[in-house]
Write a protein that holds these residues in place. Structure first.
Motif, PDB file in Angstrom:
ATOM      1  N   SER A 116      24.691  66.592  42.457  1.00 45.80           N
ATOM      2  CA  SER A 116      23.779  65.780  42.925  1.00 45.80           C
ATOM      3  C   SER A 116      24.335  64.615  43.625  1.00 45.80           C
ATOM      4  O   SER A 116      25.190  63.803  42.797  1.00 45.80           O
ATOM      5  N   LEU A 117      24.060  64.121  44.684  1.00 39.80           N
ATOM      6  CA  LEU A 117      24.284  63.075  45.458  1.00 39.80           C
ATOM      7  C   LEU A 117      23.116  61.944  45.419  1.00 39.80           C
ATOM      8  O   LEU A 117      23.263  60.789  46.265  1.00 39.80           O
ATOM      9  N   ASP A 118      22.243  62.168  44.680  1.00 36.59           N
ATOM     10  CA  ASP A 118      21.091  61.226  44.840  1.00 36.59           C
ATOM     11  C   ASP A 118      20.709  60.257  43.813  1.00 36.59           C
ATOM     12  O   ASP A 118      19.932  59.621  43.488  1.00 36.59           O
ATOM     13  N   GLY A 119      21.974  59.707  43.065  1.00 32.10           N
ATOM     14  CA  GLY A 119      21.918  58.514  42.089  1.00 32.10           C
ATOM     15  C   GLY A 119      21.930  57.337  42.888  1.00 32.10           C
ATOM     16  O   GLY A 119      21.760  57.266  44.015  1.00 32.10           O
ATOM     17  N   PRO A 120      21.722  56.360  42.013  1.00 29.74           N
ATOM     18  CA  PRO A 120      21.646  55.119  42.576  1.00 29.74           C
ATOM     19  C   PRO A 120      22.619  54.502  43.655  1.00 29.74           C
ATOM     20  O   PRO A 120      23.661  55.007  43.349  1.00 29.74           O
ATOM     21  N   THR A 121      22.089  53.591  44.496  1.00 35.05           N
ATOM     22  CA  THR A 121      23.109  52.980  45.453  1.00 35.05           C
ATOM     23  C   THR A 121      23.186  51.520  44.846  1.00 35.05           C
ATOM     24  O   THR A 121      22.273  50.785  44.814  1.00 35.05           O
ATOM     25  N   LEU A 122      24.290  51.208  44.621  1.00 33.72           N
ATOM     26  CA  LEU A 122      24.433  49.568  44.374  1.00 33.72           C
ATOM     27  C   LEU A 122      25.262  48.862  45.554  1.00 33.72           C
ATOM     28  O   LEU A 122      26.266  49.120  45.580  1.00 33.72           O
ATOM     29  N   LEU A 123      24.350  47.914  45.963  1.00 39.71           N
ATOM     30  CA  LEU A 123      24.878  47.343  47.080  1.00 39.71           C
ATOM     31  C   LEU A 123      25.476  45.672  46.412  1.00 39.71           C
ATOM     32  O   LEU A 123      25.100  45.195  45.395  1.00 39.71           O
TER      33      LEU A 123
END
Ligand code: MAN
Length: 360
Positions: A116-123
């Protein structure tokens, strides 16, 4: 080199969609990793570059929550180009990054392939992160996963801390090691009453290549008791050396892998990055009990030798599975890889140091 039981390229830049409008993804590497439920959770450093171009200028990106992705245009005639990662301005002697990084959570059931690639994005969030956040390292302490990461801004390169219990919600704790400091690894438990970390200060007045240090803390935020741990001694680390994988407890001591870079004759650019190992005393990690006599892992596979920066293996996490040590690493500053080593074979590689205390 230590025999690899398997090598797997897990992620490449093309696996990700860019977040910045008009940007492209050029890197997905230097992963934090941890066993979580039945899976391995990875936090990937995703790197983007602007696609726009302007005659006579080079783009250097930055990000703030208020303005999103922005580009500063640097006068090409003022720049030196010997490192694919940074621009060097001749007039000021200062650097700017050629890219911007952020973190992305992904998951793997078998520890080798991504499900799965749809974990959170941390900017980036603070002014101290405007040029990007990089190179997460994960340590589970109690029921909480603590993540040290490198934050880059006009104020320098610091190490900051965040934590999570579910890899869905993250709490940011701010800067724990001021500029310039990278490669901060937390020990998974208190030692003699204190939390402990390995860190890598970089001095501007240099007498030696950068070294690994130890520090202690009552609360993971305030750090003191700084002591030098290891300086470069081997050829493969003659240009730089820094912590790699957060230490894990074994019967023989704290096991940690570190990276070294070897300069290429007459080349001011990045050297060849390989990895070695250390065993530190469980009660007093300042004592290096044993070390691998040379590198155990060096760039071999095409995805390690060719990429954004050629010839880089940069271990950032280990997970033990079925008697194998899975080592997660950045390859060629572009891809994420995992190798499996027999834990027994690795342990046999360690040699006692003549004097465990004297490393200066
Ligand atoms: C070095 C490299 C880069 C990184 C910068 C800032 O130049 O490790 O990958 O972006 O430092 O941390």
């Amino acid at each position: 080199m230590l025999q690899r039981v398997f090598t797997q390229c897990m992620l490449r830049p093309g696996d990700f969609e860019p977040v910045g409008e008009g940007f492209k993804v050029v890197g997905a590497f230097n992963p934090g990793a941890a066993a979580f439920d039945d899976e391995v959770v990875l936090m990937i450093r995703v790197v983007e570059q602007p696609q726009q171009s302007r005659d006579g200028y080079e783009p250097s990106p930055r990000y703030t929550p208020q303005d999103g992705f922005a580009i500063d245009w640097l006068d090409e005639e003022d720049l030196e180009y010997y490192d694919p990662r940074v621009f060097h301005a001749r007039s000021t002697g200062f650097k700017r990054l050629r890219f911007i990084s952020y973190l992305k959570v992904v998951r793997s059931r078998d520890g080798k392939t991504i499900d799965s690639l749809d974990g959170p994005t941390l900017l980036p969030e603070t002014p101290y992160e405007e040029y990007g956040i990089e190179d997460p390292r994960i340590t589970k302490i109690g029921q909480t996963y603590y993540i040290t990461y490198v934050a880059v801004s006009r104020h320098g390169v610091n190490t900051s801390l965040m934590s999570t219990t579910d890899f869905a919600h993250f709490k940011r704790h701010g800067i724990i090691f001021p500029p310039e400091n990278k490669d901060v690894l937390l020990f998974p438990e208190k030692i003699a009453g204190d939390y402990m970390a390995m860190h890598r200060p970089v001095a501007s007045i240099r007498f030696r290549p950068p070294e690994m240090w130890l520090a202690r803390s009552p609360d993971l935020i305030h750090w003191g008791g700084h002591e030098q741990l290891l300086g470069a001694e081997n050829t493969f680390e003659n240009s730089r050396l820094g912590g790699g994988t957060p230490p894990v407890r074994t019967e023989r001591g704290w096991l940690t892998l570190y990276h070294g870079s070897q300069r290429r004759e007459g080349d001011p650019g990045p050297g060849i990055y390989s990895a070695g190992g250390l065993l530190l005393d469980l009660q007093n990690p300042k004592r290096i009990l044993a070390q691998t006599p040379g590198a155990i892992m060096t760039p071999e596979e095409p995805f390690e030798t060719t990429g954004f920066v050629r010839d880089v293996v940069f271990p950032t996490a280990t997970v033990e599975r079925d008697g194998l040590l899975y080592v997660y690493y950045g390859a060629a500053d572009e891809n994420t890889g995992v190798v499996g080593f027999e834990l027994d074979a690795l342990m046999q590689r360690f040699e006692k140091r003549a004097d465990p205390v004297a490393t200066a």
